[in-house]
Write a protein that holds these residues in place. Structure first.
Motif, PDB file in Angstrom:
ATOM      1  N   LYS A   1     -64.462  62.793 -18.607  1.00 36.66           N
ATOM      2  CA  LYS A   1     -65.358  61.718 -19.044  1.00 36.66           C
ATOM      3  C   LYS A   1     -66.245  62.202 -20.185  1.00 36.66           C
ATOM      4  O   LYS A   1     -66.399  61.512 -21.208  1.00 36.66           O
ATOM      5  N   ASP A   2     -66.820  63.419 -20.025  1.00 36.20           N
ATOM      6  CA  ASP A   2     -67.742  63.939 -21.031  1.00 36.20           C
ATOM      7  C   ASP A   2     -67.047  64.320 -22.327  1.00 36.20           C
ATOM      8  O   ASP A   2     -67.605  64.117 -23.420  1.00 36.20           O
ATOM      9  N   HIS A   3     -65.838  64.875 -22.242  1.00 44.18           N
ATOM     10  CA  HIS A   3     -65.175  65.403 -23.429  1.00 44.18           C
ATOM     11  C   HIS A   3     -64.124  64.475 -24.029  1.00 44.18           C
ATOM     12  O   HIS A   3     -63.777  64.603 -25.212  1.00 44.18           O
ATOM     13  N   TYR A   4     -63.592  63.556 -23.213  1.00 39.17           N
ATOM     14  CA  TYR A   4     -62.545  62.666 -23.716  1.00 39.17           C
ATOM     15  C   TYR A   4     -62.857  61.184 -23.484  1.00 39.17           C
ATOM     16  O   TYR A   4     -62.067  60.321 -23.861  1.00 39.17           O
ATOM     17  N   GLY A   5     -63.989  60.908 -22.845  1.00 41.71           N
ATOM     18  CA  GLY A   5     -64.413  59.529 -22.653  1.00 41.71           C
ATOM     19  C   GLY A   5     -63.568  58.718 -21.694  1.00 41.71           C
ATOM     20  O   GLY A   5     -63.516  57.483 -21.794  1.00 41.71           O
ATOM     21  N   LEU A   6     -62.923  59.379 -20.741  1.00 38.75           N
ATOM     22  CA  LEU A   6     -62.069  58.659 -19.787  1.00 38.75           C
ATOM     23  C   LEU A   6     -62.917  57.993 -18.706  1.00 38.75           C
ATOM     24  O   LEU A   6     -63.889  58.563 -18.222  1.00 38.75           O
ATOM     25  N   SER A   7     -62.520  56.781 -18.335  1.00 40.07           N
ATOM     26  CA  SER A   7     -63.166  56.079 -17.231  1.00 40.07           C
ATOM     27  C   SER A   7     -62.733  56.733 -15.922  1.00 40.07           C
ATOM     28  O   SER A   7     -61.735  57.475 -15.887  1.00 40.07           O
ATOM     29  N   PRO A   8     -63.455  56.474 -14.810  1.00 37.92           N
ATOM     30  CA  PRO A   8     -63.069  57.070 -13.530  1.00 37.92           C
ATOM     31  C   PRO A   8     -61.628  56.760 -13.122  1.00 37.92           C
ATOM     32  O   PRO A   8     -60.928  57.635 -12.593  1.00 37.92           O
ATOM     33  N   SER A   9     -61.169  55.524 -13.377  1.00 30.15           N
ATOM     34  CA  SER A   9     -59.799  55.166 -12.987  1.00 30.15           C
ATOM     35  C   SER A   9     -58.775  55.927 -13.814  1.00 30.15           C
ATOM     36  O   SER A   9     -57.752  56.390 -13.290  1.00 30.15           O
ATOM     37  N   LYS A  10     -59.044  56.082 -15.126  1.00 30.38           N
ATOM     38  CA  LYS A  10     -58.109  56.824 -15.980  1.00 30.38           C
ATOM     39  C   LYS A  10     -58.166  58.318 -15.697  1.00 30.38           C
ATOM     40  O   LYS A  10     -57.144  59.010 -15.742  1.00 30.38           O
TER      41      LYS A  10
ATOM     42  N   GLU B   1     -63.454  72.561 -23.616  1.00 30.06           N
ATOM     43  CA  GLU B   1     -64.731  72.819 -24.291  1.00 30.06           C
ATOM     44  C   GLU B   1     -64.630  72.489 -25.782  1.00 30.06           C
ATOM     45  O   GLU B   1     -65.567  71.930 -26.370  1.00 30.06           O
ATOM     46  N   ARG B   2     -63.485  72.816 -26.397  1.00 25.12           N
ATOM     47  CA  ARG B   2     -63.281  72.565 -27.826  1.00 25.12           C
ATOM     48  C   ARG B   2     -62.682  71.176 -28.096  1.00 25.12           C
ATOM     49  O   ARG B   2     -62.400  70.851 -29.253  1.00 25.12           O
ATOM     50  N   LYS B   3     -62.501  70.395 -27.052  1.00 31.24           N
ATOM     51  CA  LYS B   3     -61.975  69.025 -27.164  1.00 31.24           C
ATOM     52  C   LYS B   3     -60.624  68.975 -27.878  1.00 31.24           C
ATOM     53  O   LYS B   3     -60.357  68.102 -28.699  1.00 31.24           O
ATOM     54  N   VAL B   4     -59.750  69.935 -27.549  1.00 32.16           N
ATOM     55  CA  VAL B   4     -58.381  69.930 -28.062  1.00 32.16           C
ATOM     56  C   VAL B   4     -57.665  68.731 -27.460  1.00 32.16           C
ATOM     57  O   VAL B   4     -58.080  68.184 -26.442  1.00 32.16           O
ATOM     58  N   HIS B   5     -56.567  68.303 -28.095  1.00 36.99           N
ATOM     59  CA  HIS B   5     -55.874  67.087 -27.648  1.00 36.99           C
ATOM     60  C   HIS B   5     -55.682  67.070 -26.135  1.00 36.99           C
ATOM     61  O   HIS B   5     -55.313  68.068 -25.518  1.00 36.99           O
ATOM     62  N   ILE B   6     -55.938  65.936 -25.525  1.00 33.89           N
ATOM     63  CA  ILE B   6     -55.979  65.789 -24.067  1.00 33.89           C
ATOM     64  C   ILE B   6     -54.683  66.213 -23.372  1.00 33.89           C
ATOM     65  O   ILE B   6     -54.693  66.617 -22.206  1.00 33.89           O
ATOM     66  N   SER B   7     -53.565  66.148 -24.089  1.00 32.53           N
ATOM     67  CA  SER B   7     -52.275  66.483 -23.466  1.00 32.53           C
ATOM     68  C   SER B   7     -52.213  67.955 -23.059  1.00 32.53           C
ATOM     69  O   SER B   7     -51.594  68.300 -22.035  1.00 32.53           O
ATOM     70  N   LEU B   8     -52.852  68.828 -23.832  1.00 30.75           N
ATOM     71  CA  LEU B   8     -52.773  70.264 -23.533  1.00 30.75           C
ATOM     72  C   LEU B   8     -53.490  70.634 -22.230  1.00 30.75           C
ATOM     73  O   LEU B   8     -52.924  71.348 -21.399  1.00 30.75           O
ATOM     74  N   PRO B   9     -54.747  70.188 -22.007  1.00 28.99           N
ATOM     75  CA  PRO B   9     -55.360  70.491 -20.713  1.00 28.99           C
ATOM     76  C   PRO B   9     -54.606  69.897 -19.543  1.00 28.99           C
ATOM     77  O   PRO B   9     -54.543  70.500 -18.462  1.00 28.99           O
ATOM     78  N   ILE B  10     -54.000  68.717 -19.737  1.00 28.27           N
ATOM     79  CA  ILE B  10     -53.234  68.096 -18.646  1.00 28.27           C
ATOM     80  C   ILE B  10     -52.005  68.942 -18.320  1.00 28.27           C
ATOM     81  O   ILE B  10     -51.650  69.118 -17.142  1.00 28.27           O
TER      82      ILE B  10
END
Length: 464
Positions: free
Chosen positions: A284-293, A359-368
């Motif tokens: 939520k903080d780094h990628y702005g995802l809602s709780p459901s997402k 922390e560096r807000k790299v594309h969301i696919s990599l942390p997933i």
């Protein structure tokens, strides 16, 4: 005349001895047929499947309440702290109670009765939770509910030890552990829909109905405990001298190999729990995802854990067989640890990379992707370490696994207390760097067990 009588007496004695020998042979044949290790492959698989079905009650019951906490707070006019305590108390008793169930199973030499009694307790407390009119009754019943539902976690390991030989246990435990990771995925989804459409009380009605179905399934399971068969010197004499003591399995912590293996795997589970609990806030903080997402991110963790159980279990058995053949057919439980080395090195790197990528807000696919890999790697290690404990103490496998569940729950609870504090103080990057370093340092426990475990076990047998 006297000689004739003596001859008749000798003949009668010979007949009696022959009958005794024949009876002994028949008894041995019957023992071999009844021995669960000699069951057909289909019967073993059927038993494992039913035990797995029974065990699903634990992870589902522990996670199904997550979406309903707010509704319970409003319905019972209580505080958020007390409502959240419903989850904490479940985790606590889920770690303590298996010690008692393992002791009961091994002192009284039964698996099936332990399953039945625990499920009856689970059903009664679930019904009481459904009709509870205040938070205090709900808290008490929730603790007793967790106590009942936790039995299968350790008794299931005992069943696997009863019916599978060492070179098959890794694969069997991998399949068995699937329910441990699938349950937390299914639980919140089912709980969310029930809360939205039927109300939170129906969660407990659902659990009582589900518990009754698992109880019925036990009628199709044969007793697997066989006190006559063992791969190592049995500890039954010691167990029989003791009366039932719910904390009896704790004596296994005096074994260095048991406590070191449990410390290592408990640290891994503690870190995974920190990652899991931080996912909603981090994304939520780094990628702005809602709780459901943000909730969908958990799917990657679940898929990784499922594959890790299946593949890790098979790989563990393959490695064990390989080293057994190299050792002239002699099986040493510590040989199974060879299947862990790669994963134990990769896991810390995954944790560290995960923290800094977010922390560096790299594309969301990599942390997933890293969440998937962390779930996969941790479960491959977990199935091997669990199989090692079962191999080392086949007659006390339930107690061995219960000590792991206990220590895991304690460390997970401690780790959870500092998650928000660490995240706010030093950020995700440094937090997971510290956790990754802790994971890497804990590998030393595996190394020590690998080189000294066999000697320790030999000494334990001598001391008996």
């Amino acid at each position: 005349m006297t000689e004739i009588k003596e001859q008749i007496s000798k003949d009668e004695n010979i007949i009696i001895v022959e009958e005794l020998i024949q009876n002994s042979k028949e008894e041995k044949v019957n023992d071999l047929k009844l021995n669960p290790l000699n069951w057909s492959k289909n019967k073993k698989l059927f038993t494992l499947s039913l035990v797995g079905f029974v065990t699903t009650t634990s992870p589902i019951a522990n996670s199904i309440l997550y979406p309903s906490i707010i509704d319970i707070t409003e319905s019972l006019h209580t505080t958020k702290f007390l409502s959240n305590a419903l989850i904490s108390i479940s985790t606590f008793f889920n770690g303590i109670a298996p010690l008692g169930w393992a002791s009961y199973s091994e002192v009284y030499e039964t698996r099936k009765k332990a399953y039945v009694i625990s499920l009856l307790l689970f059903m009664i407390t679930s019904i009481t939770c459904a009709v509870a009119t205040n938070i205090w009754l709900l808290l008490i019943m929730r603790g007793l509910q967790a106590s009942g539902v936790s039995a299968a976690l350790c008794i299931g390991a005992g069943t696997i030890s009863d019916i599978y030989i060492p070179t098959e246990r890794g694969t069997a435990y991998g399949y068995f552990s699937l329910v441990i990771v699938i349950g937390p995925i299914i639980g919140p989804i089912v709980g969310g829909y029930i809360t939205d459409y039927l109300g939170w009380r129906w969660i407990f009605w659902f659990l009582s109905i589900f518990g009754s179905l698992t109880l019925i399934s036990l009628f199709f399971i044969s007793e697997t405990y066989n006190s006559k068969i063992s791969f190592t010197i049995k500890h039954d004499d010691m167990m029989k001298k003791k009366k039932f003591n719910p904390f009896l399995p704790l004596y296994m912590f005096k074994y260095p190999n048991v406590i070191l293996i449990n410390i290592y795997t408990s640290i891994l589970f503690g870190i995974i729990n920190i990652k899991t609990s931080s996912i909603p806030r981090s994304f939520k903080d780094h990628y702005g995802l809602s709780p459901s997402k943000a909730g969908l991110v958990f799917i990657s963790l679940g898929l990784g854990q499922i594959l890790g159980n299946v593949i890790g279990g098979k790989w563990s058995d393959i490695v064990l067989i390989k080293f057994k053949n190299r050792n002239n057919g002699k099986l040493i439980p510590e040989q199974r640890i060879n299947s862990i080395w790669l994963g134990s090195i990769i896991i810390p790197l995954i944790f560290i990379a995960y923290g800094w990528l977010i922390e560096r807000k790299v594309h969301i696919s990599l942390p997933i992707i890293l969440i998937f890999l962390s779930g996969f790697s941790v479960m491959t290690v977990y199935t091997s370490t669990s199989a090692y404990l079962i191999d080392s103490y086949p007659d006390q496998s339930a107690s061995a696994i219960s000590t792991h569940v206990f220590l895991r729950s304690v460390l997970t609870g401690i780790f959870s207390l500092f998650t928000i504090l660490l995240q706010d103080s030093i950020g995700l990057g440094w937090m997971f760097t510290l956790l990754g370093a802790a994971s890497l340092l804990s590998v030393s426990a595996l190394i020590i067990v690998y080189f000294k475990g066999a000697k320790w076990r030999e000494q334990q047998i001598i001391n008996k």
